[in-house]
Scaffold this active site. Structure first.
Site, PDB file in Angstrom:
ATOM      1  N   CYS A  77     -27.362 -36.898  39.417  1.00  0.00           N
ATOM      2  CA  CYS A  77     -26.026 -36.806  38.816  1.00  0.00           C
ATOM      3  C   CYS A  77     -25.763 -35.386  38.311  1.00  0.00           C
ATOM      4  CB  CYS A  77     -25.949 -37.835  37.691  1.00  0.00           C
ATOM      5  SG  CYS A  77     -24.595 -37.621  36.547  1.00  0.00           S
TER       6      CYS A  77
ATOM      7  N   CYS B  74     -24.792 -35.082  34.671  1.00  0.00           N
ATOM      8  CA  CYS B  74     -25.971 -35.368  33.837  1.00  0.00           C
ATOM      9  C   CYS B  74     -26.820 -34.106  33.675  1.00  0.00           C
ATOM     10  CB  CYS B  74     -26.824 -36.467  34.458  1.00  0.00           C
ATOM     11  SG  CYS B  74     -25.977 -38.047  34.622  1.00  0.00           S
TER      12      CYS B  74
END
Length: 101
Positions: free
Chosen positions: A28, A31
């Site tokens: 991600c 992230c």
């Protein structure tokens, strides 16, 4: 930042300090952007908060338990109970507000 899993999650989130938990995954992009912000936040408030991470790919049962639908999701726990939640990349100021610091 400590990586949590189902075995240690309850113990690690039940202390006297608020615990900021980042639900994330290695693939991600947002992230990965959140990680250095969390590291700065953890250093700035080292004596006031604990910061941990949960890899949702490796801990799907925790992600389901807390209704994680999008990542990154930041949850704040006090005495083992979730008290705040935010989805998406959060600034240090937002993290401070979420953790009530």
């Amino acid at each position: 930042m400590k990586e949590l899993n189902a075995n240690d999650f309850a113990k690690e989130t039940s202390g006297s300090l608020p615990v900021v938990v980042d639900f994330w995954a290695p693939w991600c992009g947002p992230c990965r952007s959140q990680t250095p912000i969390l590291e700065q936040f953890a250093q700035k408030y080292a004596d006031k908060v604990k910061v941990c991470k949960v890899n949702v790919d490796e801990n799907q049962e925790l992600a389901m338990q807390f209704g994680i639908m999008s990542i990154p999701t930041i949850m704040v726990f006090a005495n083992g109970q979730p008290v705040n939640k935010a989805v998406g990349v959060q600034s240090i100021d937002n993290l401070t507000k979420l953790a009530n610091l």
